[in-house]
Design a protein around this motif. Structure first.
Motif, PDB file in Angstrom:
ATOM      1  N   ALA A  65       9.640  -1.709   3.812  1.00  0.00           N
ATOM      2  CA  ALA A  65       9.240  -0.292   3.751  1.00  0.00           C
ATOM      3  C   ALA A  65       8.602   0.084   2.427  1.00  0.00           C
ATOM      4  CB  ALA A  65      10.446   0.597   4.027  1.00  0.00           C
ATOM      5  N   THR A  66       8.876  -0.680   1.361  1.00  0.00           N
ATOM      6  CA  THR A  66       8.256  -0.415   0.064  1.00  0.00           C
ATOM      7  C   THR A  66       6.915  -1.135  -0.109  1.00  0.00           C
ATOM      8  OG1 THR A  66       9.730  -2.149  -0.768  1.00  0.00           O
ATOM      9  CG2 THR A  66      10.366   0.135  -1.224  1.00  0.00           C
ATOM     10  N   TYR A  67       6.546  -2.008   0.821  1.00  0.00           N
ATOM     11  CA  TYR A  67       5.324  -2.796   0.617  1.00  0.00           C
ATOM     12  C   TYR A  67       4.026  -1.991   0.763  1.00  0.00           C
ATOM     13  CZ  TYR A  67       2.076  -6.669   0.527  1.00  0.00           C
ATOM     14  OH  TYR A  67       1.048  -7.511   0.183  1.00  0.00           O
ATOM     15  N   PRO A  68       3.940  -0.997   1.656  1.00  0.00           N
ATOM     16  CA  PRO A  68       2.714  -0.186   1.646  1.00  0.00           C
ATOM     17  C   PRO A  68       2.425   0.453   0.289  1.00  0.00           C
ATOM     18  CG  PRO A  68       3.888   0.158   3.688  1.00  0.00           C
ATOM     19  CD  PRO A  68       4.789  -0.673   2.826  1.00  0.00           C
ATOM     20  N   HIS A  69       3.466   0.735  -0.500  1.00  0.00           N
ATOM     21  CA  HIS A  69       3.252   1.207  -1.873  1.00  0.00           C
ATOM     22  C   HIS A  69       2.442   0.189  -2.667  1.00  0.00           C
ATOM     23  CE1 HIS A  69       4.279   2.892  -5.880  1.00  0.00           C
ATOM     24  NE2 HIS A  69       4.412   1.624  -6.226  1.00  0.00           N
ATOM     25  N   VAL A  70       2.755  -1.087  -2.492  1.00  0.00           N
ATOM     26  CA  VAL A  70       2.033  -2.151  -3.191  1.00  0.00           C
ATOM     27  C   VAL A  70       0.598  -2.221  -2.688  1.00  0.00           C
ATOM     28  CG1 VAL A  70       1.981  -4.634  -3.662  1.00  0.00           C
ATOM     29  CG2 VAL A  70       4.177  -3.425  -3.561  1.00  0.00           C
ATOM     30  N   MET A  71       0.419  -2.140  -1.373  1.00  0.00           N
ATOM     31  CA  MET A  71      -0.924  -2.187  -0.803  1.00  0.00           C
ATOM     32  C   MET A  71      -1.804  -1.058  -1.344  1.00  0.00           C
ATOM     33  SD  MET A  71      -0.079  -3.050   3.209  1.00  0.00           S
ATOM     34  CE  MET A  71      -1.820  -3.035   3.682  1.00  0.00           C
ATOM     35  N   ALA A  72      -1.210   0.115  -1.530  1.00  0.00           N
ATOM     36  CA  ALA A  72      -1.988   1.292  -1.942  1.00  0.00           C
ATOM     37  C   ALA A  72      -2.060   1.470  -3.444  1.00  0.00           C
ATOM     38  CB  ALA A  72      -1.381   2.548  -1.315  1.00  0.00           C
TER      39      ALA A  72
END
Length: 283
Positions: A65-72
């Motif tokens: 759930a925290t990985y889209p933060h990394v993508m963005a």
């Protein structure tokens, strides 16, 4: 408010954005830009696997759930270093992070991200604003993050908010881990966040920290990974408030409620120092 969007084929390079960030050291205004940035961003399988290893996520076929933060993250950098953004990136303090997982994060090759800043408010130490990041797939909104950022030294009209985030009461210990001296550099290599306060004691001292400190989003991700059997797979909110920074190296202790539709967590250091408090709940 009608928000004007700039659609990008891809964000600028991180190197150019960090150079832009280094060139701005002073507050240049007192109003947030009304526009936002949007871009289609692909999942990089090698980076995703490295992130899972770094933060102890198992590969269950879904994005952490925290990985889209990394993508963005690079798109966020571009917004925060744009010519009309009034606050210097270096020196911003991440106070609070809220993630809403609206639907399961499985079977995803790409996401369309939108990033904007909102909700500027007076604070006892300056001012705060929300950095909002939203991710859509072909069916619509899938994931949303709101990061509350502190701008130290900003002077705004209005009542200053000096309230403290709720600190969870005593909870049963769940696990503990050791934050190594180099975890800031390892997180930066995977996630792109090269803030000097995380990289070494020498660079951290330039910004008033006696030692390097762990990334707040690494601590949040480690907690989320440890709580994977406690939290639903979708339709939930996970939020944390960052309190005292985790100085490197050090051991931290994660305590949490029992598994269920809602619960609390806390991350403590030795001597009862509270590093992070948080909660989860179904939406």
């Amino acid at each position: 408010m009608s928000r004007q969007w700039q659609d990008l084929h891809s964000p600028d390079s991180r190197a150019s954005l960090y150079l832009r960030a280094a060139s701005k050291r002073k507050i240049s205004g007192h109003a947030l830009p009304t526009g936002g940035l949007r871009s289609l961003i692909h999942v990089q399988p090698g980076n995703l696997e490295a992130y899972r290893r770094l933060c102890h996520f198992t590969d269950d076929g879904r994005l952490p759930a925290t990985y889209p933060h990394v993508m963005a993250f690079t798109l966020q950098l571009q917004l925060l270093t744009s010519h009309d953004f009034p606050f210097p990136l270096l020196g911003l303090v991440h106070l609070h992070n809220r993630i809403d997982v609206l639907r399961p994060l499985g079977g995803i090759d790409e996401l369309r991200f939108a990033v904007y800043a909102d909700n500027l408010q007076a604070h006892a130490k300056g001012g705060t604003f929300d950095l909002v990041t939203e991710a859509e797939d072909g069916l619509g909104l899938l994931w949303r993050e709101t990061s509350r950022m502190l701008v130290r030294g900003l002077k705004l009209d209005g009542q200053a908010d000096d309230s403290q985030e709720h600190a969870p009461s005593a909870l049963p210990e769940m696990t503990r881990w050791y934050a190594d001296t180099d975890i800031g550099r390892r997180y930066a290599k995977v996630c792109g966040d090269y803030n000097p306060i995380h990289l070494s004691a020498i660079s951290a001292r330039l910004f008033g920290f006696p030692k390097a400190i762990a990334h707040g989003m690494w601590s949040s991700a480690m907690a989320l990974a440890a709580l994977r059997t406690h939290i639903p797979t979708s339709g939930y909110r996970f939020e944390v408030a960052f309190r005292k920074p985790v100085r490197l190296p050090s051991e931290v202790i994660l305590s949490a409620s029992e598994a269920g539709p809602a619960g609390e967590l806390r991350l403590d250091g030795q001597g009862g120092l509270l590093h992070m408090g948080g909660r989860w709940a179904v939406l």
